[in-house]
Design a protein around this motif. Sequence first.
Motif, PDB file in Angstrom:
ATOM      1  N   THR A 257       0.813  -1.222   0.000  1.00 31.12           N
ATOM      2  CA  THR A 257       0.000   0.000   0.000  1.00 31.12           C
ATOM      3  C   THR A 257       0.848   1.273   0.000  1.00 31.12           C
TER       4      THR A 257
ATOM      5  N   GLY B  86       1.986   1.259  -3.719  1.00 30.71           N
ATOM      6  CA  GLY B  86       0.905   2.214  -3.956  1.00 30.71           C
ATOM      7  C   GLY B  86      -0.427   1.606  -4.328  1.00 30.71           C
ATOM      8  N   LEU B  87      -0.723   0.397  -3.850  1.00 28.46           N
ATOM      9  CA  LEU B  87      -2.003  -0.235  -4.170  1.00 28.46           C
ATOM     10  C   LEU B  87      -3.142   0.418  -3.380  1.00 28.46           C
ATOM     11  N   SER B  88      -4.325   0.452  -3.975  1.00 31.07           N
ATOM     12  CA  SER B  88      -5.527   0.920  -3.281  1.00 31.07           C
ATOM     13  C   SER B  88      -6.021  -0.177  -2.336  1.00 31.07           C
ATOM     14  N   PRO B  89      -6.916   0.160  -1.381  1.00 30.98           N
ATOM     15  CA  PRO B  89      -7.478  -0.880  -0.518  1.00 30.98           C
ATOM     16  C   PRO B  89      -8.162  -2.006  -1.287  1.00 30.98           C
TER      17      PRO B  89
ATOM     18  N   ALA C  47      -7.409  -3.034  -4.399  1.00 36.23           N
ATOM     19  CA  ALA C  47      -6.363  -3.849  -5.024  1.00 36.23           C
ATOM     20  C   ALA C  47      -5.660  -4.704  -3.972  1.00 36.23           C
ATOM     21  N   TYR C  48      -5.417  -4.107  -2.802  1.00 40.93           N
ATOM     22  CA  TYR C  48      -4.811  -4.903  -1.732  1.00 40.93           C
ATOM     23  C   TYR C  48      -5.764  -6.016  -1.295  1.00 40.93           C
TER      24      TYR C  48
ATOM     25  N   GLU D 228      -3.985   3.066  10.741  1.00 43.46           N
ATOM     26  CA  GLU D 228      -4.679   4.284  10.306  1.00 43.46           C
ATOM     27  C   GLU D 228      -5.309   5.005  11.485  1.00 43.46           C
TER      28      GLU D 228
ATOM     29  N   TRP E 169     -14.255  -1.458   2.535  1.00 48.24           N
ATOM     30  CA  TRP E 169     -13.320  -0.440   3.016  1.00 48.24           C
ATOM     31  C   TRP E 169     -13.283   0.735   2.032  1.00 48.24           C
ATOM     32  N   SER E 170     -13.205   0.417   0.723  1.00 50.25           N
ATOM     33  CA  SER E 170     -13.156   1.472  -0.288  1.00 50.25           C
ATOM     34  C   SER E 170     -14.414   2.333  -0.281  1.00 50.25           C
TER      35      SER E 170
END
Length: 409
Positions: A52, A56-59, A61-62, A255, A376-377
């Motif tokens: 992440t 740099g992956l998005s939530p 993609a992760y 976070e 989450w996204s």
Amino acid sequence: MYVTLRDRPGADARTGTVVRRVSSTVVLLGVVSLLTDVSSEMVASVLPLYLTAAVGLSPLAYGFLDGIYQGVSAFVRIAGGYAGDRGGQPKWVAVLGYGASALSRLAMLPATGFAAITAVVTGDRLGKGLRTAPRDALIAEASDPGALGRSFGVHRALDTAGAALGPLVAFALLASVPGSYDSIFVVSFGFALLGLAVLVLFVPNLRPATGAARIGLRRALRAIAGRPLRRPLLAAGMLGLLTVGDGFLYLSLTERDDLAAGWFPLLYVGTNVAYLALAVPLGRLADRVGRARVLVAGHGALLACYLLAALPTGGFGLTLSVLLLLGTFYAATDGVLPALVSRLVPDEARGSGIAAAQTVVALARFASSLLFGLLWSLQGPGASLLLFAGLLVAAVPAAGFLVRGVGHE
């Protein structure tokens, strides 16, 4: 932890004597898992942050990659279990799986893009899927039937000792050279290779005592689909669907509490220390009061974990509580499930039965990771955890009803 070594199950289980001995084979397999988990948890403890923050992956993609990590092993678990049963060579099927995972550590070095990392993670998890059921079948074969929970608890305790050490090694490497992910991959390969050597050189290739080591595919499938396994598999799948991946929980804590990136690997240590401390006691409890009961009750700790992680404010005490509860959940479920299943199928189909249960859980957790990443996204981690907690409140008693009376000996 009191452990007396022996080579094979003796007459104590048949005479009803309380068994206080654990096979040397179980301990050796525990050492293999300890070394392998130092290797795997070195990588796993930095992977969510690496993917992440560095990649740099998005939530979402992760979530996909975490789903791969959780669930892709399902595609070979039954094949691995059946291969060990069919050929009577569970050790060498496990060797193949451990070897594939070891090679994946080196393959992480040139992998920089999403596709390459996905391929490496897939190879690692396929190796895990191939080895797990044959290894657990070896543990079950080397153990007294009445002490399976204890034997799996001892193995998982050693396994978890490695899982606790791995993040510490990763933390030390990152503290020495910040951002030195390549050094983590190289050192993890060394530990994986050492574990593979112990397996090849010292672990015996045990076969079912009945001598029925070779089983046809049709009979193996009948054992998997048989009535004794239906309700436990349904319960395990339902609960697995509501099990959020560790990486998501740790990212939500990071976070919320604004933890420095360098401290991230230590979150895994807290969980694994609790698992290490409780694996044997909860395994012994499962032998006494019922493995299905302990398996379902362990999800109460997971529910509490979700509720605490979803709070808008945290602090050291709450964060530590989340980690300890997560470790308690794993101690009550990870070794207890194969201990339960191994007594519900014929000896010659033991690996296939254990693999079936692990496959159901892996597929359920794959779906869970994809769903949680999407949630989450859309609405953030707190609301997503509360939604999963609400669903788990309904699922735990339903699972308890499904496994009521299962596995009592």
